[in-house]
Structure formats: structure tokens, C-alpha cells
Design a protein around this motif. Structure first.
Motif, short mmCIF file in Angstrom:
data_model
loop_
_atom_site.label_atom_id
_atom_site.label_comp_id
_atom_site.label_asym_id
_atom_site.label_seq_id
_atom_site.Cartn_x
_atom_site.Cartn_y
_atom_site.Cartn_z
N VAL A 74 66.54 52.77 -1.27
CA VAL A 74 67.43 53.76 -0.67
C VAL A 74 67.87 54.81 -1.68
N VAL A 75 68.33 54.39 -2.85
CA VAL A 75 68.86 55.34 -3.84
C VAL A 75 67.80 56.33 -4.31
N PRO A 76 66.60 55.88 -4.75
CA PRO A 76 65.60 56.87 -5.17
C PRO A 76 65.17 57.82 -4.06
N ILE A 77 65.14 57.34 -2.81
CA ILE A 77 64.77 58.21 -1.69
C ILE A 77 65.84 59.26 -1.46
N VAL A 78 67.10 58.85 -1.42
CA VAL A 78 68.19 59.79 -1.17
C VAL A 78 68.26 60.83 -2.29
N LEU A 79 68.22 60.37 -3.53
CA LEU A 79 68.32 61.29 -4.67
C LEU A 79 67.18 62.30 -4.68
N SER A 80 65.95 61.82 -4.59
CA SER A 80 64.79 62.73 -4.67
C SER A 80 64.70 63.64 -3.45
N SER A 81 64.98 63.12 -2.26
CA SER A 81 64.87 63.92 -1.04
C SER A 81 65.91 65.04 -1.01
N ILE A 82 67.15 64.73 -1.42
CA ILE A 82 68.19 65.76 -1.41
C ILE A 82 67.89 66.84 -2.44
N VAL A 83 67.46 66.44 -3.63
CA VAL A 83 67.13 67.43 -4.66
C VAL A 83 66.04 68.37 -4.17
N VAL A 84 64.98 67.81 -3.58
CA VAL A 84 63.87 68.62 -3.07
C VAL A 84 64.34 69.51 -1.92
N GLY A 85 65.13 68.93 -1.01
CA GLY A 85 65.60 69.69 0.14
C GLY A 85 66.52 70.83 -0.24
N VAL A 86 67.49 70.55 -1.11
CA VAL A 86 68.45 71.58 -1.52
C VAL A 86 67.77 72.66 -2.35
N ALA A 197 58.71 78.78 -13.52
CA ALA A 197 57.87 78.09 -14.51
C ALA A 197 58.49 76.77 -14.96
N LYS A 198 59.82 76.75 -15.03
CA LYS A 198 60.52 75.53 -15.44
C LYS A 198 60.92 74.68 -14.24
N ARG A 199 61.16 75.34 -13.10
CA ARG A 199 61.63 74.63 -11.92
C ARG A 199 60.51 73.82 -11.24
N ASP A 200 59.36 74.42 -11.06
CA ASP A 200 58.30 73.81 -10.25
C ASP A 200 57.80 72.46 -10.77
N PRO A 201 57.58 72.30 -12.09
CA PRO A 201 57.12 70.98 -12.55
C PRO A 201 58.12 69.87 -12.22
N LEU A 202 59.41 70.15 -12.42
CA LEU A 202 60.44 69.14 -12.13
C LEU A 202 60.55 68.89 -10.63
N LEU A 203 60.43 69.96 -9.85
CA LEU A 203 60.48 69.85 -8.40
C LEU A 203 59.30 69.02 -7.88
N ASN A 204 58.15 69.21 -8.50
CA ASN A 204 56.97 68.42 -8.12
C ASN A 204 57.16 66.94 -8.40
N ILE A 205 57.87 66.64 -9.49
CA ILE A 205 58.15 65.24 -9.83
C ILE A 205 59.04 64.60 -8.76
N PHE A 206 60.13 65.29 -8.42
CA PHE A 206 61.04 64.77 -7.39
C PHE A 206 60.34 64.66 -6.04
N SER A 207 59.51 65.64 -5.73
CA SER A 207 58.75 65.61 -4.48
C SER A 207 57.78 64.43 -4.47
N GLY A 208 57.14 64.19 -5.61
CA GLY A 208 56.22 63.05 -5.73
C GLY A 208 56.94 61.72 -5.59
N VAL A 209 58.14 61.63 -6.19
CA VAL A 209 58.93 60.40 -6.07
C VAL A 209 59.31 60.17 -4.61
N SER A 210 59.74 61.24 -3.94
CA SER A 210 60.13 61.13 -2.53
C SER A 210 58.97 60.64 -1.67
N GLU A 211 57.81 61.27 -1.80
CA GLU A 211 56.64 60.90 -1.01
C GLU A 211 56.21 59.47 -1.31
N THR A 212 56.26 59.10 -2.59
CA THR A 212 55.86 57.74 -2.99
C THR A 212 56.79 56.70 -2.40
N MET A 213 58.10 56.98 -2.41
CA MET A 213 59.06 56.02 -1.90
C MET A 213 58.93 55.84 -0.39
#
Length: 452
Positions: A74-86, A197-213
């Protein structure tokens, strides 16, 4: 010619597990753990350890394992999904507008739930005419300290302060959802403002975590029927069905009120927004059966976020509205609490005036917000609420009487909470003009008419 493989859907697997679990629980409840036998004229007491061993060694761990698996994701999904969504919203003004609309909607709906609950209790009088001597008490002393905290006059300020974590890693470890949501929103807003340039790599990580979870969720759901079977068997083995009889009127009224709220109140809200509540319930059938069986809305959080996104609400809205609703939009819980409060007052012969009931409404509106992480939250809210209109000793004793059958009512109110938070995401998406009608119709066809 290739033979068609027979596959039982998850909903049917869980339903079968629920029925088998109830059956086993009823059998275990009626097996005597202590027997008095007569051997050659001498009486001897023997202990049958099989029931206790079965529950403690097999069923309880099997059920707890499922709940632990859900809490793990639950926690990794909520954290990663909200970051990506916002971060996907980009505009802080737009995010603020969505936040205000979400909170306003939550407050209106939960207030209606409280009023409906009090109205049902006043019309049908579930607590009148019950012989207290026939009721069984359950120990609820563990909720006293939490109640004192919630009853404090600065509860609103304390809730506000709890939004801001002093240590985000500690909040993640505790599963403090309000603090996690606040941090994720703030992090997402800040992330959206830095160069691509700095945002997209980190956003991709959170997006990947969300999809994986979400994929991990699908794997865990394979174990869901086993978890449901074990959890419901333990529950029924503990209280049986005989304990329901003295409080059957209360249990029946809670179920009737929840059905009324789901079909009529949510039906009206859905109709106003151009939606159909029955179609939504059918789409959520797997999640509703699972939430009902486990009495835990956390078990379906990832799946309803995913489904509401497929149903036409953008991720930026589902990832914010649904997790926030788990703390602020507990329609089933507030509906139950208002009925139970009036029930206990009637049980002890209190004649509540209109001002007493207005006080109940206002107190419930305050105490039911932001304490979803408190153990035994419904008991805590009820004690805090009842203490404002009746003697606290009577409130505590009344709650001890209904605690034994609380689980059977918790199952229904959990299911209503799931419907309420799913509908909320669609309503806010409609309100914001971001609801994808074509996507919604295609998903309806896929889910409701798979062979069409």
C-alpha cells in the motif's frame, strides 16, 4: 479442436472461499474445547486442543499473512502514484482546485451519511426494548487512551499537525497515510517545477515503481481466496451466530442503511454526474467481495485506483482522491457510527433532544476525520462522540455489548467505503472536466460484456 479451459474468476474464487470459511468457522465454534466424560463412574475433564491449534497455527497465520502482504504494497503504491499524478498535473493552482473540490465533496457526503444514519436509528429504534442482561460484554479497555486523545478539544489542530511528518521515513514505516499523502503531494509539486532534464529520470523511476507495484498486487491477489477463507473462518469461530440474535435488529438496520446509501444516495450522485451506480458496483464486484470478506479496504486500494483510471478518471485524480478518501471519506464508517451512537443511547433509555443529535452530528464530523490509522477507529470515534451526549460509563458499557458483533457490521461498512471512494474519483474527474467518456464506455463494455 482446442478445448476451452475452465477458469473461475477471482470474484467467484473469493465468494466460494467466503462460504467455505463461514462453514468451517461455524463448525469450529460448535466443537467443544473442554469435555466432561465419565470413565467407570469417575468424572474426568479432558481438553480438546484441536480447535485452538487449528485456529492459532493454521487459520490465523494464513489470514494475517494476506493482510501483511497487502500492507506491504500500500505505502509504495500510494507514494509513487501520488508523486507521478501530481507531477503530471504540473500546475499548482490546478492541484489546489482539485484538492478543495475533493475535500468539499468528502465533507458533504460524510455529513449526509451521518444524517441518514441518525434518521434510520430514530425511525426504527434498534435499541428500544432490548434486555441488557441477554447481551455479552467484550473487553474494549484498549481503546480508552486513544479515545481520550480524539476527544481532546484541539483534535482538529492535532489532525492538522499530524499532516506534516517530522521524519518521512518514520511515517513510511508506520504507514501514516495522511503524512505520506502530504509529503507525496509536496514532492510532486516541487518535482514538476524543476527542469525536464532533471525531472524526467526521477519521474520515470516513480512511474516504474507504481507500475511494478500494480503487477505485484496482481500476484498477491492469487492468494486472496486463501486469505479470505482463513480470516472469515477465524471470525465466525470466535462469535458464532448465536451472539447475533440479541442484536439482530441493530445488524439488520446497519445493513439496510448501507444498502440504502449505496443505491439511493450514491445512485443520485452518480446520476447527476451522468454515471450509473449499478454499473460501477458490477465493475467493482471483485473488490467489494474481497473488502467485505476481509473487513479491510486496504486490500483493494491498488485495484480500485487502477480500475477508476481505466474507467475514465485520469491518474492525477485517482492517485490523489482515493488515498485521501481513506482518511476523510469513510461513508460506511460514519453511517454505522451514527446508528450505533443512537442505538446505545436508546439501550440505556436516554431521550436525546434535537440539540443532542445536532451535537452528535457536529462531533462525528470532527472526530471521524484524520484518525484512520488509530486501532479500532470506529470504537474510538463512538466513545468520543457518545461521551458528548450521555454518561461515559454507559457509552463504554454499550460499546462493550456491540463489540462482539462489530466485525459482521464492519464487513458491510468497509464495502460501502470502497464504493464511496471509487465514486469520488469519478465525480471529481467529472467536476474538473477531465473524465474520458470514450475510455469509460470501452471499459464498461470490456468489464460488463466481455463476450460482446
Amino acid at each position: 479442436m482446442k478445448k476451452k479451459s475452465f477458469k473461475i474468476s477471482l470474484a467467484w474464487q473469493i465468494l466460494i472461499a467466503l462460504i467455505l470459511g463461514i462453514t468451517l468457522g461455524a463448525i469450529l465454534h460448535n466443537v467443544p474445547t473442554v469435555q466432561l466424560i465419565n470413565i467407570f463412574g469417575f468424572e474426568k475433564t479432558i481438553v480438546n486442543p484441536n480447535v485452538t491449534w487449528t485456529i492459532n497455527t493454521i487459520l490465523q497465520p494464513a489470514g494475517d499473512l494476506f493482510i501483511r502482504l497487502i500492507k506491504m504494497i500500500v505505502v509504495p503504491i500510494v507514494l509513487s502514484s501520488i508523486v507521478v499524478g501530481v507531477a503530471g498535473i504540473g500546475d499548482s493552482k490546478k492541484l489546489g482546485r482539485i484538492g478543495v473540490k475533493t475535500i468539499v465533496y468528502f465533507e458533504v457526503i460524510t455529513t449526509i451519511a451521518i444524517v441518514v444514519g441518525i434518521t434510520f436509528a430514530n425511525v426504527f429504534h434498534p435499541g428500544t426494548g432490548i434486555d441488557i442482561s441477554t447481551l455479552t460484554q467484550t473487553d474494549i479497555s484498549q481503546y480508552a487512551s486513544a479515545t481520550a486523545q480524539v476527544s481532546h478539544e484541539n483534535h482538529f489542530v492535532q489532525t492538522l499537525m499530524s499532516l506534516v511528518p517530522t521524519n518521512i521515513f518514520a511515517a513510511l514505516m508506520r504507514g501514516d497515510m495522511l503524512a505520506i499523502i502530504f509529503f507525496a503531494v509536496l514532492f510532486g509539486v516541487a518535482l514538476s517545477s524543476i527542469p525536464a532534464a532533471k525531472r524526467d529520470p526521477l519521474l520515470n523511476i516513480f512511474s516504474g515503481v507504481s507500475e511494478t507495484m500494480f503487477k505485484v498486487t496482481n500476484i498477491i491477489m492469487l492468494y486472496a481466496p486463501v486469505g479470505v477463507f482463513a480470516l472469515i473462518a477465524v471470525t465466525v469461530s470466535q462469535f458464532g451466530f448465536s451472539s447475533l440474535l440479541p442484536l439482530l435488529k441493530l445488524v439488520s438496520l446497519v445493513y439496510a442503511a448501507i444498502l440504502f446509501f449505496a443505491i439511493v444516495i450514491f445512485g443520485i450522485v452518480a446520476k447527476i454526474c451522468g454515471l450509473n451506480i449499478f454499473k460501477l458496483i458490477l465493475i467493482l464486484k471483485d473488490e467489494l467481495i474481497l473488502a467485505y470478506s476481509t473487513s479491510s479496504s486496504e486490500t483493494v486500494l491498488p485495484r480500485i485506483m487502477e480500475k477508476m483510471e481505466h474507467y475514465g478518471a485520469p491518474r492525477s485524480i485517482t492517485s490523489f482522491v482515493i488515498p485521501t478518501g481513506y482518511s476523510f471519506n469513510l461513508d460506511g464508517s460514519t453511517l454505522y457510527q451514527s446508528i450505533a451512537a443512537i442505538f446505545i443511547a436508546q439501550l440505556f433509555g436516554y431521550n436525546l433532544t434535537i440539540w443532542h443529535e445536532i451535537t452528535l452530528v457536529l462531533t462525528l464530523m470532527i472526530t471521524s476525520k484524520g484518525i484512520a490509522g488509530v486501532p479500532g477507529v470506529s470504537f474510538v470515534v463512538l466513545l468520543a462522540t457518545l461521551g458528548s451526549v450521555i454518561d461515559m460509563k454507559d457509552a463504554t458499557l454499550g460499546l462493550a455489548f456491540i463489540a462482539g458483533v462489530d466485525r459482521i457490521m464492519d464487513m458491510a461498512r468497509t464495502a460501502l467505503n470502497v464504493v464511496g471512494n471509487s465514486l469520488a474519483a469519478l465525480v471529481v474527474a467529472k467536476w474538473e472536466g477531465q473524465f474520458d467518456v470514450e475510455k469509460s464506455l470501452a471499459y464498461e463494455k470490456q468489464m460488463l460484456h466481455p463476450k460482446g
